[in-house]
Design a protein around this motif. Structure first.
Motif, mmCIF file in Angstrom:
data_model
loop_
_atom_site.group_PDB
_atom_site.id
_atom_site.type_symbol
_atom_site.label_atom_id
_atom_site.label_comp_id
_atom_site.label_asym_id
_atom_site.label_seq_id
_atom_site.Cartn_x
_atom_site.Cartn_y
_atom_site.Cartn_z
ATOM 1 N N GLU A 108 10.616 14.972 -11.317
ATOM 2 C CA GLU A 108 11.606 15.743 -12.067
ATOM 3 C C GLU A 108 12.558 14.793 -12.789
ATOM 4 O O GLU A 108 13.200 13.946 -12.176
ATOM 5 N N LEU A 109 12.640 14.945 -14.117
ATOM 6 C CA LEU A 109 13.559 14.130 -14.916
ATOM 7 C C LEU A 109 14.883 14.823 -15.126
ATOM 8 O O LEU A 109 15.921 14.172 -15.245
ATOM 9 N N SER A 110 14.836 16.143 -15.209
ATOM 10 C CA SER A 110 16.045 16.953 -15.347
ATOM 11 C C SER A 110 15.703 18.364 -14.909
ATOM 12 O O SER A 110 14.562 18.649 -14.526
ATOM 13 N N ALA A 111 16.670 19.255 -15.017
ATOM 14 C CA ALA A 111 16.415 20.638 -14.621
ATOM 15 C C ALA A 111 15.378 21.291 -15.513
ATOM 16 O O ALA A 111 14.718 22.253 -15.102
ATOM 17 N N ALA A 112 15.206 20.765 -16.734
ATOM 18 C CA ALA A 112 14.277 21.383 -17.689
ATOM 19 C C ALA A 112 13.102 20.488 -18.049
ATOM 20 O O ALA A 112 12.331 20.824 -18.950
ATOM 21 N N ALA A 113 12.945 19.349 -17.377
ATOM 22 C CA ALA A 113 11.891 18.411 -17.781
ATOM 23 C C ALA A 113 11.280 17.719 -16.575
ATOM 24 O O ALA A 113 11.982 17.369 -15.615
ATOM 25 N N THR A 114 9.973 17.535 -16.650
ATOM 26 C CA THR A 114 9.245 16.810 -15.607
ATOM 27 C C THR A 114 8.349 15.764 -16.250
ATOM 28 O O THR A 114 7.931 15.895 -17.416
ATOM 29 N N LEU A 115 8.050 14.740 -15.483
ATOM 30 C CA LEU A 115 7.109 13.695 -15.893
ATOM 31 C C LEU A 115 5.906 13.755 -14.966
ATOM 32 O O LEU A 115 6.053 13.729 -13.740
ATOM 33 N N ARG A 116 4.712 13.835 -15.543
ATOM 34 C CA ARG A 116 3.488 13.901 -14.749
ATOM 35 C C ARG A 116 2.564 12.761 -15.141
ATOM 36 O O ARG A 116 2.392 12.463 -16.328
ATOM 37 N N THR A 117 1.982 12.107 -14.149
ATOM 38 C CA THR A 117 0.964 11.084 -14.396
ATOM 39 C C THR A 117 -0.346 11.535 -13.764
ATOM 40 O O THR A 117 -0.373 11.990 -12.621
ATOM 41 N N ASP A 118 -1.425 11.430 -14.529
ATOM 42 C CA ASP A 118 -2.765 11.771 -14.060
ATOM 43 C C ASP A 118 -3.649 10.532 -14.193
ATOM 44 O O ASP A 118 -3.980 10.121 -15.316
ATOM 45 N N LEU A 119 -4.024 9.941 -13.066
ATOM 46 C CA LEU A 119 -4.778 8.695 -13.068
ATOM 47 C C LEU A 119 -6.104 8.885 -12.350
ATOM 48 O O LEU A 119 -6.139 9.390 -11.222
ATOM 49 N N SER A 120 -7.183 8.468 -12.981
ATOM 50 C CA SER A 120 -8.480 8.463 -12.292
ATOM 51 C C SER A 120 -8.749 7.071 -11.741
ATOM 52 O O SER A 120 -8.408 6.068 -12.379
ATOM 53 N N ASP A 121 -9.346 7.015 -10.557
ATOM 54 C CA ASP A 121 -9.686 5.747 -9.924
ATOM 55 C C ASP A 121 -10.985 5.905 -9.148
ATOM 56 O O ASP A 121 -11.421 7.022 -8.840
ATOM 57 N N VAL A 122 -11.592 4.766 -8.824
ATOM 58 C CA VAL A 122 -12.815 4.745 -8.029
ATOM 59 C C VAL A 122 -12.449 4.573 -6.562
ATOM 60 O O VAL A 122 -11.638 3.697 -6.210
ATOM 61 N N TYR A 123 -13.049 5.397 -5.711
ATOM 62 C CA TYR A 123 -12.819 5.359 -4.273
ATOM 63 C C TYR A 123 -14.147 5.147 -3.542
ATOM 64 O O TYR A 123 -15.219 5.428 -4.086
ATOM 65 N N ILE A 124 -14.044 4.674 -2.315
ATOM 66 C CA ILE A 124 -15.175 4.732 -1.385
ATOM 67 C C ILE A 124 -14.675 5.295 -0.064
ATOM 68 O O ILE A 124 -13.500 5.126 0.291
ATOM 69 N N CYS A 125 -15.563 5.984 0.637
ATOM 70 C CA CYS A 125 -15.233 6.452 1.979
ATOM 71 C C CYS A 125 -16.459 6.290 2.859
ATOM 72 O O CYS A 125 -17.585 6.115 2.371
ATOM 73 N N SER A 126 -16.248 6.352 4.154
ATOM 74 C CA SER A 126 -17.330 6.246 5.111
ATOM 75 C C SER A 126 -18.065 7.577 5.206
ATOM 76 O O SER A 126 -17.451 8.646 5.196
ATOM 77 N N VAL A 127 -19.379 7.519 5.298
ATOM 78 C CA VAL A 127 -20.184 8.731 5.457
ATOM 79 C C VAL A 127 -19.859 9.421 6.771
ATOM 80 O O VAL A 127 -19.880 10.650 6.873
ATOM 81 N N LYS A 128 -19.564 8.653 7.815
ATOM 82 C CA LYS A 128 -19.333 9.199 9.144
ATOM 83 C C LYS A 128 -17.881 9.589 9.415
ATOM 84 O O LYS A 128 -17.599 10.320 10.346
ATOM 85 N N ASP A 129 -16.971 9.093 8.584
ATOM 86 C CA ASP A 129 -15.560 9.396 8.802
ATOM 87 C C ASP A 129 -14.884 9.473 7.437
ATOM 88 O O ASP A 129 -14.533 8.451 6.853
ATOM 89 N N PHE A 130 -14.689 10.681 6.930
ATOM 90 C CA PHE A 130 -14.197 10.851 5.566
ATOM 91 C C PHE A 130 -12.754 10.372 5.404
ATOM 92 O O PHE A 130 -12.307 10.114 4.288
ATOM 93 N N SER A 131 -12.025 10.271 6.512
ATOM 94 C CA SER A 131 -10.648 9.767 6.426
ATOM 95 C C SER A 131 -10.617 8.248 6.247
ATOM 96 O O SER A 131 -9.581 7.687 5.885
ATOM 97 N N ASP A 132 -11.736 7.600 6.523
ATOM 98 C CA ASP A 132 -11.848 6.145 6.338
ATOM 99 C C ASP A 132 -12.211 5.893 4.886
ATOM 100 O O ASP A 132 -13.369 5.931 4.497
ATOM 101 N N LYS A 133 -11.198 5.651 4.060
ATOM 102 C CA LYS A 133 -11.440 5.506 2.625
ATOM 103 C C LYS A 133 -10.491 4.474 2.044
ATOM 104 O O LYS A 133 -9.497 4.088 2.673
ATOM 105 N N ARG A 134 -10.774 4.061 0.818
ATOM 106 C CA ARG A 134 -9.863 3.186 0.092
ATOM 107 C C ARG A 134 -10.096 3.317 -1.405
ATOM 108 O O ARG A 134 -11.183 3.677 -1.851
ATOM 109 N N LYS A 135 -9.061 3.016 -2.157
ATOM 110 C CA LYS A 135 -9.117 3.006 -3.619
ATOM 111 C C LYS A 135 -9.509 1.612 -4.075
ATOM 112 O O LYS A 135 -8.918 0.625 -3.645
ATOM 113 N N LEU A 136 -10.520 1.530 -4.964
ATOM 114 C CA LEU A 136 -11.026 0.229 -5.397
ATOM 115 C C LEU A 136 -10.390 -0.253 -6.694
ATOM 116 O O LEU A 136 -10.279 -1.458 -6.913
#
Length: 644
Positions: A289-317
């Motif tokens: 939120e920048l002000s009561a009438a304005a917001t700033l949004r960022t949309d970023l795509s990135d490559v990730y990997i995760c473990s097949v056996k544990d989906f919570s085991d992940k990282r951004k590459l």
């Protein structure tokens, strides 16, 4: 085992069924048997409780084993979160046209180019290998069988199989090129069947709507078409009958028994060759939120990997960052409050697509696009390892990324990155690591960096000390300092001058017969390079349609080499020495293309290097030469490492 205690029968049966699935370390078993000999049975007062504790312990052991050792080899399994990005290199730049993701074979990377065909380049560096067209324009690979013999490709009509040896094609399945399409082929482990996506659309008064998007399996001979589930972009997880796919913006896994599990939000899932990890692209959005009438949004795509056996085991590459096309403070000041709630959106500097694994789980290839259509699409190779980079490697890879304009990776190696890192002119033509150590408890690495102007008499050699700090991800650059022993070499109207850092220029070599630029009689000093170690000056004299390369040895106090280049309207661009100063690259334009010649300092002559005949750009990384070459009609530029 069963029958005496009904309340434990079901758990007992499950334990019995799972026993055979536990991977056994035979060496450990034998050692434990020797160290802990069998004991005599003792009397138990509470057999039901004791048996329950045993079952509970076995169940706990199974759960631990499945998490700690998903591949059956606990010593070799690395958590996805513990993998480090040790290098990131953009290998291919795609300037125009339609291209699919790279297809990886056992020895080659295949790049499908629309309306041109499929091209191949070796995965391993090879001075004699090149980027070669291997199919006609109608065949652009989508997937390669595991034995490397058959490629599946797609067009608007359907999916086809291409035999790389016989060059023959057979139809796998066809739609109607109207409202029914088949695409996204992926081979099963034994190459006898494929997963494909079937898309059915329905035309409306204005456009169309999608009726179905489903995943099917089909035998390679086109028989036994069988629907598995709804979704798309499916592939088998190696050494299993489970598949990973996308549905409604989520990465999903479907087991052979039909059970489905959500992995994460994202798209383009790709299982690693060992079946341990899934790579995918995920969009992350943040709002402030920048002000009561304005917001700033960022949309970023990135490559990730995760473990097949544990989906919570992940990282951004990858390390995407916002493309700030507008100053947010100025935008906020100029807002009209009568327009209600407003939002400023920053997308990423890059967009990522279609990660594809190499021949093992240590290499990943991904398509990387820029923030606008003017920026080329790149095939970027990401190297992964559980080991962190050493300090010297960190600086070498940072310099490489900066020169290659892989700003996202370069920034990831900095503690406090800011702004753009790359510079066009003067541009780097060589770097080498010359030392490292510690200074007042701070780790440092010294690098020698050479820059030059295109087609101009300017050459600079500087030495920089980089200071690094180490965290759990490895070393990060936290500062740098220019060392005192740098110099510049300048071409003037009467000869070549050298200027030590902070000093006035001094004449290094007088050159007679020079004339101003322009005109039919032009004879001016152009690109040059100087090696203080060899006491050798390479310089060029540019004339209207040719240029001459001169080598002057100050130890012998004479000119040791001279050769005129007359290849069309030849014009020299730059000259650079390698790290040992025993080889120099002369880049020039001739016969309507860029090319490079190598000068051998000890032999005092040019040496044959056919691979460099159409090199667009080069720069030295120590003793090796990074080479960029234009292929596929100039629409593609390939970057590879050449060892003279």
């Amino acid at each position: 085992m069963f029958g005496k205690h009904p309340e434990l029968d079901e758990l007992g049966r499950q334990i019995e069924a799972l026993r055979e699935e536990i991977p056994v370390n035979r060496g450990l078993k034998a050692r434990l048997q020797n160290e802990f000999p069998p004991q005599k049975n003792s009397t138990r007062r509470r057999p039901v409780l004791a048996f329950g504790l045993v079952l509970a312990s076995m169940a706990a052991l199974l759960i631990w084993w499945s998490v700690a050792d998903p591949g059956g080899d606990s010593a070799g399994t690395v958590l996805a979160a513990d993998l480090k990005v040790t290098n990131q290199v953009s290998m291919i730049d795609i300037f125009s046209g339609s291209f699919g993701p790279p297809v990886i074979g056992n020895q080659n990377l295949y790049l499908p180019v629309a309306d041109q065909g499929t091209f191949a380049m070796p995965l391993e560096a090879d001075n004699m290998a090149d980027f070669k067209k291997i199919t006609g324009k109608e065949i652009t690979f989508s997937a390669l069988s595991h034995n490397g013999k058959t490629a599946a490709y797609v067009n608007s009509r359907g999916i086809y199989l291409y035999d790389l040896k016989t060059k023959k094609t057979q139809t796998l399945i066809e739609g109607n090129d109207s409202d029914l399409y088949y695409f996204e082929p992926s081979w099963c482990g034994d190459d006898q069947s494929l997963l494909i996506t079937r898309r059915q659309i329905e035309f409306k008064d204005h456009g169309f709507e999608e009726k179905s998007l489903d995943i099917y399996s089909i035998n390679r001979d086109g028989t036994t078409l069988r629907k598995l589930c709804s979704g798309s972009y499916a592939s088998y997880i190696p050494d299993s009958q489970d598949i990973v796919f996308t549905r409604a913006g989520n990465i999903m896994i479907r087991t052979a028994a039909g059970e489905e599990m959500a992995v994460d939000q994202g798209r383009f899932p790709a299982p690693s060759p060992d079946g341990l990890y899934i790579a995918y692209v995920k969009m992350n959005g943040e709002e402030k939120e920048l002000s009561a009438a304005a917001t700033l949004r960022t949309d970023l795509s990135d490559v990730y990997i995760c473990s097949v056996k544990d989906f919570s085991d992940k990282r951004k590459l990858t390390a995407n960052y916002p493309f700030r096309h507008t100053d947010e403070e100025q935008w906020l000041e100029e807002l009209n409050p009568d327009h209600g709630q407003q939002s400023l959106v920053f997308s990423g500097m890059y967009s990522f697509y279609n990660p594809v694994w190499g021949t093992d789980s240590g290499t990943l290839y991904v398509l990387k696009g820029g923030h606008d259509e003017k920026t080329s699409l790149r095939v970027t190779r990401i190297n992964l390892s559980p080991q962190t980079l050493m300090a010297e490697d960190t600086i070498a890879h940072w310099l490489q990324a900066s020169i290659n304009r892989d700003d996202d990776f370069a920034r990831s190696l900095m503690k406090n990155p800011s702004g753009f890192l790359t510079i066009s002119n003067p541009h780097p033509v060589a770097y080498s690591i010359i030392g490292s150590g510690a200074e007042k408890g701070r780790t440092y690495v010294d690098a020698q960096i050479t820059t030059a102007y295109n087609a101009d008499g300017y050459y600079s050699l500087g030495k920089t000390r980089f200071y690094l700090v180490k965290d759990k991800e490895g070393y990060k650059i936290e500062g740098e300092m220019s060392l005192e022993d740098g110099f510049e070499v300048l071409g003037r109207e009467d000869g070549v001058y050298i200027r030590d850092k902070g000093q006035a220029p001094e004449l290094l070599l007088k050159v007679d017969g020079l004339t101003p630029s322009g005109g039919d009689n032009m004879r001016r000093l152009s690109s040059l390079a100087y090696s203080p170690e060899k006491e050798l000056l390479l310089y060029t004299i540019q004339e209207p349609d040719s240029f001459t390369v001169h080598a002057h040895d100050f130890k012998e106090n004479r000119e040791v080499f001279r050769q005129t280049i007359k290849e069309g309207e030849a014009a020299v661009m730059d000259i650079s020495f390698n790290g040992r100063q025993d080889c120099a690259a002369i880049r020039y334009f001739g016969d309507s293309q860029m090319t490079v010649k190598l000068y051998d300092v000890s032999k005092k002559t040019f040496v044959q290097s056919p691979f460099l005949s159409n090199a667009q750009k080069v720069f030295w990384a120590g003793e090796n030469l990074w080479v960029e070459k234009a292929v596929a009609g100039g629409n593609v530029q390939v970057r590879s490492l050449y060892t003279p």
